[in-house]
Design a protein around this motif. Structure first.
Motif, PDB file in Angstrom:
ATOM      1  N   ARG A  29      64.897  55.643  68.543  1.00 52.96           N
ATOM      2  CA  ARG A  29      64.821  56.821  69.412  1.00 52.96           C
ATOM      3  C   ARG A  29      63.413  57.409  69.411  1.00 52.96           C
ATOM      4  O   ARG A  29      62.912  57.872  70.439  1.00 52.96           O
ATOM      5  N   ILE A  30      62.753  57.381  68.246  1.00 51.91           N
ATOM      6  CA  ILE A  30      61.419  57.964  68.120  1.00 51.91           C
ATOM      7  C   ILE A  30      60.328  56.992  68.585  1.00 51.91           C
ATOM      8  O   ILE A  30      59.441  57.353  69.358  1.00 51.91           O
ATOM      9  N   TYR A  31      60.411  55.736  68.122  1.00 53.15           N
ATOM     10  CA  TYR A  31      59.345  54.768  68.385  1.00 53.15           C
ATOM     11  C   TYR A  31      59.536  53.966  69.674  1.00 53.15           C
ATOM     12  O   TYR A  31      58.578  53.427  70.217  1.00 53.15           O
ATOM     13  N   GLY A  32      60.793  53.837  70.132  1.00 53.90           N
ATOM     14  CA  GLY A  32      61.049  53.048  71.327  1.00 53.90           C
ATOM     15  C   GLY A  32      60.691  51.585  71.126  1.00 53.90           C
ATOM     16  O   GLY A  32      61.010  50.990  70.094  1.00 53.90           O
ATOM     17  N   ASP A  33      59.995  50.995  72.111  1.00 50.37           N
ATOM     18  CA  ASP A  33      59.628  49.584  72.029  1.00 50.37           C
ATOM     19  C   ASP A  33      58.680  49.293  70.871  1.00 50.37           C
ATOM     20  O   ASP A  33      58.576  48.143  70.427  1.00 50.37           O
ATOM     21  N   ALA A  34      57.987  50.317  70.377  1.00 48.83           N
ATOM     22  CA  ALA A  34      57.029  50.104  69.278  1.00 48.83           C
ATOM     23  C   ALA A  34      57.707  50.026  67.921  1.00 48.83           C
ATOM     24  O   ALA A  34      57.028  49.860  66.899  1.00 48.83           O
ATOM     25  N   SER A  35      59.038  50.128  67.876  1.00 51.64           N
ATOM     26  CA  SER A  35      59.729  50.131  66.588  1.00 51.64           C
ATOM     27  C   SER A  35      59.586  48.808  65.845  1.00 51.64           C
ATOM     28  O   SER A  35      59.688  48.759  64.620  1.00 51.64           O
ATOM     29  N   LEU A  36      59.328  47.710  66.590  1.00 47.08           N
ATOM     30  CA  LEU A  36      59.173  46.406  65.943  1.00 47.08           C
ATOM     31  C   LEU A  36      57.767  46.199  65.377  1.00 47.08           C
ATOM     32  O   LEU A  36      57.503  45.179  64.738  1.00 47.08           O
ATOM     33  N   ASP A  37      56.881  47.147  65.615  1.00 43.06           N
ATOM     34  CA  ASP A  37      55.517  47.016  65.091  1.00 43.06           C
ATOM     35  C   ASP A  37      55.457  47.228  63.582  1.00 43.06           C
ATOM     36  O   ASP A  37      54.431  46.942  62.967  1.00 43.06           O
ATOM     37  N   GLY A  38      56.511  47.742  63.003  1.00 48.29           N
ATOM     38  CA  GLY A  38      56.511  47.941  61.552  1.00 48.29           C
ATOM     39  C   GLY A  38      57.561  48.919  61.053  1.00 48.29           C
ATOM     40  O   GLY A  38      58.049  48.789  59.934  1.00 48.29           O
ATOM     41  N   SER A  39      57.937  49.879  61.884  1.00 44.68           N
ATOM     42  CA  SER A  39      58.875  50.893  61.412  1.00 44.68           C
ATOM     43  C   SER A  39      60.272  50.321  61.164  1.00 44.68           C
ATOM     44  O   SER A  39      60.951  50.704  60.208  1.00 44.68           O
ATOM     45  N   ASN A  40      60.729  49.393  62.010  1.00 46.21           N
ATOM     46  CA  ASN A  40      62.026  48.755  61.765  1.00 46.21           C
ATOM     47  C   ASN A  40      62.020  47.971  60.460  1.00 46.21           C
ATOM     48  O   ASN A  40      63.022  47.918  59.736  1.00 46.21           O
ATOM     49  N   GLN A  41      60.876  47.347  60.174  1.00 44.53           N
ATOM     50  CA  GLN A  41      60.766  46.599  58.919  1.00 44.53           C
ATOM     51  C   GLN A  41      60.922  47.531  57.721  1.00 44.53           C
ATOM     52  O   GLN A  41      61.592  47.188  56.734  1.00 44.53           O
ATOM     53  N   ILE A  42      60.307  48.700  57.814  1.00 43.23           N
ATOM     54  CA  ILE A  42      60.421  49.672  56.723  1.00 43.23           C
ATOM     55  C   ILE A  42      61.873  50.137  56.567  1.00 43.23           C
ATOM     56  O   ILE A  42      62.378  50.271  55.438  1.00 43.23           O
ATOM     57  N   ILE A  43      62.565  50.350  57.684  1.00 43.75           N
ATOM     58  CA  ILE A  43      63.962  50.772  57.639  1.00 43.75           C
ATOM     59  C   ILE A  43      64.811  49.708  56.943  1.00 43.75           C
ATOM     60  O   ILE A  43      65.686  50.021  56.123  1.00 43.75           O
ATOM     61  N   LEU A  44      64.578  48.450  57.266  1.00 44.30           N
ATOM     62  CA  LEU A  44      65.321  47.364  56.623  1.00 44.30           C
ATOM     63  C   LEU A  44      65.043  47.322  55.117  1.00 44.30           C
ATOM     64  O   LEU A  44      65.955  47.090  54.311  1.00 44.30           O
ATOM     65  N   MET A  45      63.790  47.541  54.743  1.00 45.80           N
ATOM     66  CA  MET A  45      63.437  47.561  53.321  1.00 45.80           C
ATOM     67  C   MET A  45      64.100  48.737  52.606  1.00 45.80           C
ATOM     68  O   MET A  45      64.608  48.606  51.484  1.00 45.80           O
ATOM     69  N   LEU A  46      64.105  49.905  53.256  1.00 46.34           N
ATOM     70  CA  LEU A  46      64.758  51.071  52.670  1.00 46.34           C
ATOM     71  C   LEU A  46      66.267  50.840  52.536  1.00 46.34           C
ATOM     72  O   LEU A  46      66.888  51.243  51.541  1.00 46.34           O
ATOM     73  N   SER A  47      66.855  50.186  53.533  1.00 38.19           N
ATOM     74  CA  SER A  47      68.280  49.866  53.478  1.00 38.19           C
ATOM     75  C   SER A  47      68.572  48.896  52.336  1.00 38.19           C
ATOM     76  O   SER A  47      69.603  49.012  51.659  1.00 38.19           O
ATOM     77  N   ALA A  48      67.655  47.959  52.113  1.00 43.75           N
ATOM     78  CA  ALA A  48      67.796  47.055  50.969  1.00 43.75           C
ATOM     79  C   ALA A  48      67.718  47.836  49.665  1.00 43.75           C
ATOM     80  O   ALA A  48      68.422  47.528  48.692  1.00 43.75           O
ATOM     81  N   GLY A  49      66.860  48.875  49.639  1.00 42.59           N
ATOM     82  CA  GLY A  49      66.770  49.730  48.455  1.00 42.59           C
ATOM     83  C   GLY A  49      68.066  50.477  48.199  1.00 42.59           C
ATOM     84  O   GLY A  49      68.531  50.578  47.047  1.00 42.59           O
TER      85      GLY A  49
END
Length: 485
Positions: A29-49
């Motif tokens: 919602r915040i990043y839009g198409d730019a979410s794959l530039d790195g923020s989605n990766q961080i979310i996945l890592m946090l979810s793994a945490g």
């Protein structure tokens, strides 16, 4: 089964999933198409945490969690290597003029009104021949996106047609790894599996083609002959265009059809692209080289740059300039990062037993054969979202439901068909899945942009449920007739 640690509850198992879904929703919602530039990766890592904290709370040792992560990443290592090699292939095929040649001749052949149907059919043929949706996207797919752009057809529609055709061929080809994996998991043979898939796959692709045909006449673009000629002149003015360039993709398709593994086949394709660049585009090789003394050194630097780095060419046409660029291996690193992050999350969830616990909870609620097929399809989609890998989306549900299908009196072919109709095709619709990340990067189209137009992939899971339930009802009616008499 005995557990070395506390078995997770259903609520505990859903905690990381809920965190992932909520966080991704906020992020996109915040990043839009730019979410794959790195923020989605961080979310996945946090979810793994979060998943790791739950696992540690269950008494699982960190060493075991870490091993789960390593095993998960190992399962995706081949995909990541292929992705890097595809980057090199795209670079050398651009530099050699192979992709420009595909665009050049494609523009002369393909009519805007039937372009979407033609793109889907072409990709289906290539994918059946190679057994690989990935190879299809990386070769003809790239060229078709460029042609569609020139014809002024929405890029999401073009990519949707490419994905639809590529996955139809991937499903129906006996050379496909997933087409061999699904019957192995279900306990049936390959060609029986393909025959059973035809009952749902042919109607699904037929519906998709009708929709693409309608969209083609509605959104088929509006480009004049003169404008097309300007673009053709810009391409031929920059590159040496001839039919010999098609020898490289033909050789690559033949190698894959002869069952050469994907990694060496793509490597051969990339290297042949480099050789053809030196033969047919020596001036452009020199142009790409940013340093080096003498023809030999500049040739070496030009080829290497096309394989690992960013290259682009300028002409007197802005539309063409937008098509003539490649990021090489370097351009694929963000996608590799996404896959690594997704596999870390999937590894923790699988090793901790949380994915299995969720699956067991689902199985306990099945009370009919129709519900079983629908649940299997839903489980495949669930694993594509959570485990981020199409192979896990086939293997885990296949093992889970094999005995249940037998108990319900359903032939194993019903299970193998459902696994492919739901597990294989929906993998391309998840941005952080290995397949979704791959196709999005290779085609240069955001997953959510092509998702609404990947009609074959969207229809297939529903078709397998509808057909499965229909056949079960029909069988019940046939069984009931002698009793009524």
């Amino acid at each position: 089964m005995t557990y070395k640690y506390d078995r997770p509850t259903l609520l505990q198992s859903f905690i990381p999933i809920i965190f992932l879904i909520v966080a991704l929703f906020i992020n996109v919602r915040i990043y839009g198409d730019a979410s794959l530039d790195g923020s989605n990766q961080i979310i996945l890592m946090l979810s793994a945490g979060v998943a790791s904290l739950v696992a540690l709370g269950l008494g699982i040792k960190w060493a075991e969690i870490r091993q789960g992560i390593v095993d998960s990443i190992s399962s995706a290592m081949s995909s990541m290597i292929i992705l890097l090699l595809i980057g090199s292939l795209a670079g050398t095929w651009l530099l050699s003029g192979i992709i420009p040649a595909m665009i050049y001749y494609g523009l002369q052949i393909l009519n805007p009104s039937i372009f979407l149907v033609a793109a889907c059919v072409v990709c289906a043929i290539v994918s059946v021949a190679t057994g690989s949706s990935w190879t299809t996207s990386a070769t003809v797919g790239i060229a078709l996106v460029a042609i569609g752009t020139v014809l002024k057809i929405p890029v999401g529609m073009v990519a949707g047609a490419i994905i639809s055709g590529a996955y139809f061929g991937d499903k129906m080809s006996p050379l496909s790894d997933t087409t061999n994996l699904a019957p192995a998991m279900a306990g049936t043979d390959l060609f029986t599996h393909i025959r059973y898939m035809a009952y749902t796959t042919i109607p699904s692709i037929s519906i998709a083609l009708v929709i693409f045909l309608i969209l083609g006449f509605i959104k088929g673009g509006n480009i004049e002959i003169e404008e097309t000629q300007v673009i053709l002149d810009a391409i031929s003015g920059k590159f040496e265009i001839n039919f010999w360039l098609f020898l490289v993709p033909i050789i690559m398709v033949v190698l894959i059809s002869k069952k050469m593994p994907a990694i060496p086949a793509i490597s051969v394709g990339a290297l042949l692209g480099a050789v053809f660049a030196l033969i047919f585009q020596p001036n452009l090789v020199q142009e790409v080289a940013q340093f080096g003394e003498g023809t030999w050194e500049k040739g070496f630097v030009g080829i290497m740059t096309s394989m690992y780095g960013d290259i682009s060419f300028t002409t007197d046409n802005e539309i063409v300039d937008g098509l003539l660029s490649s990021g090489g291996m370097h351009g694929m690193l963000g996608t590799v990062w996404l896959i690594l992050s997704a596999m870390i999350f999937g590894g923790v969830m699988e090793r901790s037993g949380m994915l299995k616990r969720i699956a067991e909870g689902v199985i306990s609620g099945i009370n009919s054969a129709g519900a079983l097929i629908a649940t299997t399809a839903g489980t495949c989609v669930f694993f594509n979202i959570t485990a981020s890998d199409q192979y896990l989306a086939i293997v885990v549900p296949g093992r889970m439901y094999a005995d249940v299908f037998k108990e319900k009196g359903l032939a194993p072919e019903n299970l193998s068909r459902t696994l492919e109709d739901s597990g294989t095709v929906t993998s391309a619709l998840i941005p952080w899945n290995t397949c979704g990340a791959y196709h999005s990067k290779v085609l240069g189209v955001d997953t959510f942009t092509y998702l609404p137009f990947a009609f074959f992939n969207l229809i297939s899971p529903f078709m397998t449920v509808i057909y499965g339930v229909f056949k079960i009802k029909l069988r019940m009616l046939k069984d009931a007739k002698p009793q009524d008499a």
